[in-house]
Design a protein around this motif. Structure first.
Motif, short mmCIF file in Angstrom:
data_model
loop_
_atom_site.label_atom_id
_atom_site.label_comp_id
_atom_site.label_asym_id
_atom_site.label_seq_id
_atom_site.Cartn_x
_atom_site.Cartn_y
_atom_site.Cartn_z
N ALA A 1 40.58 -5.09 34.24
CA ALA A 1 41.00 -5.37 32.86
C ALA A 1 41.22 -6.86 32.67
CB ALA A 1 42.26 -4.59 32.55
N GLN A 2 41.85 -7.51 33.65
CA GLN A 2 42.08 -8.96 33.53
C GLN A 2 40.76 -9.72 33.57
OE1 GLN A 2 44.86 -9.11 36.85
NE2 GLN A 2 46.44 -9.92 35.47
N LYS A 3 39.82 -9.21 34.37
CA LYS A 3 38.50 -9.85 34.42
C LYS A 3 37.84 -9.79 33.04
CE LYS A 3 34.62 -7.96 35.99
NZ LYS A 3 33.68 -7.32 36.92
N LYS A 4 37.93 -8.66 32.40
CA LYS A 4 37.34 -8.52 31.04
C LYS A 4 38.01 -9.47 30.06
CE LYS A 4 34.90 -4.32 30.75
NZ LYS A 4 34.36 -3.35 29.94
N THR A 5 39.32 -9.61 30.19
CA THR A 5 40.06 -10.52 29.30
C THR A 5 39.58 -11.96 29.52
OG1 THR A 5 41.95 -9.07 29.43
CG2 THR A 5 42.39 -11.28 28.63
N TRP A 6 39.44 -12.33 30.79
CA TRP A 6 38.93 -13.66 31.14
C TRP A 6 37.55 -13.86 30.51
CZ3 TRP A 6 39.97 -17.94 34.52
CH2 TRP A 6 38.85 -18.69 34.90
N TYR A 7 36.67 -12.91 30.72
CA TYR A 7 35.29 -13.02 30.22
C TYR A 7 35.29 -13.19 28.69
CZ TYR A 7 30.30 -12.12 29.98
OH TYR A 7 28.95 -12.27 29.77
N ALA A 8 36.03 -12.30 28.03
CA ALA A 8 36.04 -12.33 26.56
C ALA A 8 36.65 -13.62 26.03
CB ALA A 8 36.83 -11.13 26.03
N HIS A 9 37.64 -14.14 26.74
CA HIS A 9 38.29 -15.39 26.31
C HIS A 9 37.29 -16.54 26.25
CE1 HIS A 9 41.30 -18.54 25.96
NE2 HIS A 9 40.69 -19.17 26.95
N TRP A 10 36.50 -16.69 27.31
CA TRP A 10 35.57 -17.84 27.36
C TRP A 10 34.38 -17.63 26.43
CZ3 TRP A 10 38.18 -21.69 28.63
CH2 TRP A 10 39.15 -21.61 29.62
#
Ligand SMILES: N[C@@H](CCC(=O)N[C@@H](CS)C(=O)NCC(=O)O)C(=O)O
Length: 214
Positions: A125-134
């Motif tokens: 979930a945190q990886k997805k958040t990171w991806y979506a942020h950038w």
């Protein structure tokens, strides 16, 4: 020519679009980055960075970096140019292309995402958040650049350029990762228009011999 490629590598996808726009024949050699084939010593002889793509030209010269490959193709095969001659248009095309290739793509690359999960222990979930942020930061900027460039069906001017070769794969990746792209209507228009062209269709991940069904 031979292109070392992986079906859903966006960097390889950029080069496939350029090759298709120019109507160039090439052989495709699959490098499965999911299982680490990009790190094999034989491949690293061609591209010491250990990332796809790499191109081997008709003289046997091998090199990596998608933008260097596209620039080489554009100079060697000037039909359907991907970089405008006119200085201001050229700077705009490069500005958009580099905003994608330098500012969005590297922080969301497979090796970075794997480092985050495998070495630093972040959750999916945190990886997805990171991806979506950038993606969000980067595409918001690209959307502004398209506005400045007065984009239409293409990022700059009336034919596809290097900027489109970079935007379409980045957008496809963001879609695949489930990002909300509703705030970028200019980018969306370019994506739809380019994907109606034969060159972009031929270069798409699902058309590649090495495609792995989801
Ligand atoms: N700057 C490079 C980036 C190449 C790149 O990051 N390729 C990705 C696929 S899109 C890759 O090989 N990833 C494998 C990994 O991260 O280990 C280029 O434009 O060619």
């Amino acid at each position: 020519m031979k292109l070392y490629s992986f079906f859903n590598s966006s960097a390889a996808y950029r080069v496939r679009i350029a090759l298709a726009i120019k109507g160039l024949d090439y052989q495709s050699e699959a490098v499965n980055i999911r299982v680490g084939e990009q790190l094999n010593p034989a491949y690293r002889q061609l591209n010491p960075i250990g990332l796809v793509p790499a191109l081997v030209d008709d003289s046997g010269l091998a090199f990596g970096q998608s933008l260097a490959i596209i620039d080489y193709l554009d100079r060697r095969y000037p039909q359907r140019p991907l970089l405008p001659q006119e200085e201001r248009a050229r700077a705009t095309v490069l500005e958009i292309a580099l905003a994608i290739c330098c500012d969005i793509h590297p922080v969301n690359n497979l090796r970075v995402l794997r480092y985050l999960t495998d070495e630093l222990g972040i959750s999916e979930a945190q990886k997805k958040t990171w991806y979506a942020h950038w993606v969000e930061q980067g595409l918001a900027a690209v959307e502004k650049l398209l506005e400045k460039a007065d984009s239409g069906d293409y990022c700059v001017g009336h034919a596809p350029t290097l900027a489109d070769c970079c935007l379409i794969p980045q957008w496809a990746n963001a879609l695949r990762m489930g990002c909300d792209l509703s705030a970028y209507p200019r980018c969306a228009r370019v994506y739809l228009a380019c994907n109606a062209l034969a060159a972009f269709i031929a270069a798409a991940p699902e058309q590649q011999q090495d495609v792995i069904p989801a």
